[in-house]
Write a protein that holds these residues in place. Structure first.
Motif, PDB file in Angstrom:
ATOM      1  N   GLU A   1      -4.760  -4.789   1.298  1.00  0.00           N
ATOM      2  CA  GLU A   1      -5.004  -3.906   0.178  1.00  0.00           C
ATOM      3  C   GLU A   1      -4.223  -2.596   0.319  1.00  0.00           C
ATOM      4  O   GLU A   1      -3.616  -2.110  -0.621  1.00  0.00           O
ATOM      5  N   MET A   2      -4.221  -2.062   1.541  1.00  0.00           N
ATOM      6  CA  MET A   2      -3.546  -0.770   1.767  1.00  0.00           C
ATOM      7  C   MET A   2      -2.046  -0.864   1.532  1.00  0.00           C
ATOM      8  O   MET A   2      -1.415   0.065   1.069  1.00  0.00           O
ATOM      9  N   LEU A   3      -1.456  -2.006   1.878  1.00  0.00           N
ATOM     10  CA  LEU A   3      -0.005  -2.126   1.733  1.00  0.00           C
ATOM     11  C   LEU A   3       0.400  -3.036   0.579  1.00  0.00           C
ATOM     12  O   LEU A   3       1.557  -3.411   0.449  1.00  0.00           O
ATOM     13  N   LYS A   4      -0.577  -3.356  -0.261  1.00  0.00           N
ATOM     14  CA  LYS A   4      -0.323  -4.171  -1.458  1.00  0.00           C
ATOM     15  C   LYS A   4       0.397  -5.478  -1.108  1.00  0.00           C
ATOM     16  O   LYS A   4       1.555  -5.682  -1.446  1.00  0.00           O
TER      17      LYS A   4
ATOM     18  N   ASP B   1       4.297  -6.068  -1.743  1.00  0.00           N
ATOM     19  CA  ASP B   1       4.591  -6.125  -3.170  1.00  0.00           C
ATOM     20  C   ASP B   1       4.913  -4.737  -3.721  1.00  0.00           C
ATOM     21  O   ASP B   1       5.347  -4.589  -4.838  1.00  0.00           O
ATOM     22  N   SER B   2       4.671  -3.725  -2.917  1.00  0.00           N
ATOM     23  CA  SER B   2       4.905  -2.365  -3.384  1.00  0.00           C
ATOM     24  C   SER B   2       6.375  -2.002  -3.219  1.00  0.00           C
ATOM     25  O   SER B   2       7.196  -2.816  -2.808  1.00  0.00           O
ATOM     26  N   ILE B   3       6.708  -0.757  -3.549  1.00  0.00           N
ATOM     27  CA  ILE B   3       8.108  -0.339  -3.433  1.00  0.00           C
ATOM     28  C   ILE B   3       8.483   0.036  -2.001  1.00  0.00           C
ATOM     29  O   ILE B   3       9.610   0.391  -1.717  1.00  0.00           O
ATOM     30  N   ILE B   4       7.503  -0.042  -1.105  1.00  0.00           N
ATOM     31  CA  ILE B   4       7.796   0.330   0.279  1.00  0.00           C
ATOM     32  C   ILE B   4       8.801  -0.662   0.877  1.00  0.00           C
ATOM     33  O   ILE B   4       8.555  -1.861   0.886  1.00  0.00           O
TER      34      ILE B   4
END
Lengths: 409, 159
Positions: free
Chosen positions: B125-128, A14-17
């Motif tokens: 959690e670490m990588l959302k 869900d992050s921008i990664i």
């Protein structure tokens, strides 16, 4: 990588990664972790189970110069197998520990043999009938039922190989049987070839191949699309006359000359060095030297090149260090499985080196360390033997190291 | 010298020999597009400083093998990746954008090393990551490879 990036419809995070970065990171994880992380989310499960991801991962791990994922598997009696890490075997100062591993063989009275190993998959042969393809890294296995079912075999030879063009693994068995109802004798010998293909999950039996050819070594060595055996012309004649290869893709047999004809009662052992077939010649049982040759392919031409001699120490215990069958090598590991639910693959991950244990290991405590083994009386013999056995199989990068440590020229 | 500008408007001068380890900037220079300041709208100054530190240290990578400075570089790399999880990803994203292959390798390996032994929960959690698997699906995956979820070494911490 882009080939399987498209698989991921939903972002991996869900992050921008970006997904490509997460994939880069995941490709660096060992199989155990990947198996666990299938549980992270649906997109992760889909990615990690995809054949393309699996193949890319396998390739990366196989090319690891440190061989940190490679293992040596010691087959044993009663399905009791042990493994040890690969790199410490080449370091005099380091000890390596043996760990027991659960094998798929439930019941065994004889020594279980390794038919061969490719990409971390090991084909096991538990006499008389049980043949299993096993991925020790992910603890999955498949038994080849009905393979050689009606064959009354007097003796057998076997090999395990991979055909890249069709992405399939093949098991080949050569059985020596009686051609009549009479008891087996060399005069009424008939050869039956059985082939199993993983892609079609099918069995095939071929008669009348390999007439007047007797394969000497039990387990053929797989290298470069072909499985190789040393051969002679008569049953039970162990004097090598030529080399016979089985092409895994088109299932044809071919004969090839040895670099020279050896003396009677000499030993020609096959092994694999990088992507070359290696041949270790020992002139007689008590010889103190073996010569190592490799088969080089140059276009359509093939030629034998003598690489070096291996001198055995005097105190090798009055036994030729190299009487062992050179173990099959396999760098790389795969997690291919036949679990249909999981879309046809298995993946395992740590590359294994299957090593046939042809010598008796004296009683040792559970999980013996090499240090303990060192103290055993025959330690020298065994270590030298193991080392010599490994010579025939490891690739040249490691060879250079061993040579500087150990060999005299 | 080549001038780089971070997204918080700070300018940095870097030797050309160092900065061309970035395939992206190398191409810009070759195409004659690097005459003035190169703006890097995706990279903040804190991250850019780290990247430049790396580029300067690795400027003579080819030579290191000859002069026996490999150990020195190895030590530098080990120290270099000794940073926070978020910060590491900032550097990875920058290395990816600038196309600096070696730096990308180094940082992705470090990220992978930090994920080793982590629990599924910790990784989410670490990588959302939102878990969209049902309990049954999850259990099925666990049942398929129970050994992957066992072991005393499983680490549930998030860092």
């Amino acid at each position: 990588m882009s080939s399987f990036l498209s698989l991921v419809a939903t972002p991996l995070s869900d992050s921008i990664i970006p997904d490509e970065i997460i994939i880069e990171i995941l490709l660096r994880l060992p199989t155990k972790l990947l198996s666990r992380f299938m549980c992270v989310s649906k997109p992760w499960h889909k990615l990690i189970s995809s054949p393309d991801f699996i193949k890319t991962h396998l390739k990366l791990i196989s090319n690891d110069k440190e061989y940190s994922h490679h293992r040596v598997l010691l087959t044993g009696i009663g399905g009791n197998f042990n493994f040890c890490s690969f790199p410490p075997l080449f370091n005099e100062e380091q000890c390596t520990e043996l760990f027991p591993i659960n094998s798929p063989i439930q019941k065994s009275y004889l020594l279980s043999r390794a038919v061969g190993s490719v990409d971390g998959l090991i084909c096991l042969f538990n006499q008389p009938r049980e043949i299993i393809i096993w991925n020790p890294t992910i603890s999955k296995s498949k038994e080849l039922h009905n393979f050689r079912k009606d064959i009354l075999s007097f003796d057998e030879r076997y090999g395990f190989g991979y055909d890249k063009s069709n992405d399939e693994y093949k098991v080949v068995f050569v059985d020596y049987c009686s051609s009549t109802d009479d008891e087996f004798s060399p005069s009424n010998m008939r050869t039956v070839v059985s082939i199993y293909s993983s892609r079609t999950d099918s069995l095939r039996t071929v008669h009348d191949q390999l007439q007047h050819i007797y394969l000497v070594n039990d387990s053929g060595k797989f290298v470069n699309k072909k499985i190789y055996w040393v051969s002679s012309t008569e049953f039970n004649d162990h004097n090598a006359r030529s080399i016979i290869s089985f092409d895994v893709a088109d299932e044809t047999w071919e004969s090839m000359e040895l670099p020279f004809s050896g003396e009677d009662d000499s030993y020609f052992e096959l092994g694999v060095m990088e992507s070359n077939l290696a041949l270790l010649y020992t002139s007689h049982l008590h010889a103190t030297t073996s010569n190592l040759w490799i088969l080089k392919h140059c276009g359509v031409d093939v030629s034998w090149t003598k690489l070096f001699n291996i001198k055995y120490p005097r105190n090798a215990g009055g036994q030729t260090p190299f009487t062992a069958v050179a173990p099959p090598v396999f760098k790389g590991e795969g997690y291919h499985v036949w679990d249909e639910r999981m879309e046809a693959h298995i993946e395992a991950n740590d590359p294994w080196e299957a090593l046939e244990e042809d010598y008796e290991v004296p009683p040792l405590p559970i999980n013996p360390t090499m240090a303990q083994m060192k103290n055993q009386k025959e330690k020298k013999t065994r270590r030298e033997k193991a080392r010599a056995t490994l010579f025939a199989t490891v690739s040249s990068g490691i060879f250079v190291r061993i040579m500087t440590v150990k060999l005299t020229f | 010298m080549v001038k780089l500008k971070s997204n918080d408007d700070k300018e940095f001068e870097v030797e050309e020999a160092a900065v061309i380890q970035s395939e992206m900037i190398k191409n810009m220079i070759e195409d004659g597009c690097a005459t003035s300041v190169i703006p890097l709208p995706n990279i903040d100054s804190k991250t850019l400083i780290k990247v430049i530190e790396y580029l300067n240290k690795h400027i003579n990578m080819g030579k290191a093998a000859e002069t026996g400075e490999e150990d020195d570089l190895k030590e530098f790399d080990e120290q270099f990746v000794n940073m926070g999880w978020e910060e590491l990803f900032d550097v990875i994203m920058a290395a990816n954008y600038l196309n600096i292959h070696e730096l990308m390798e180094l940082c992705c390996q470090s990220a992978a090393d930090r994920l080793k032994n982590k629990s599924v929960r910790a990784v989410r959690e670490m990588l959302k990551i939102t878990n969209d698997l049902t309990e049954e699906e999850e259990q099925e995956i666990i049942n398929d490879a129970p050994w992957a979820f066992e072991g005393p070494e499983i680490d549930d911490t998030v860092n």
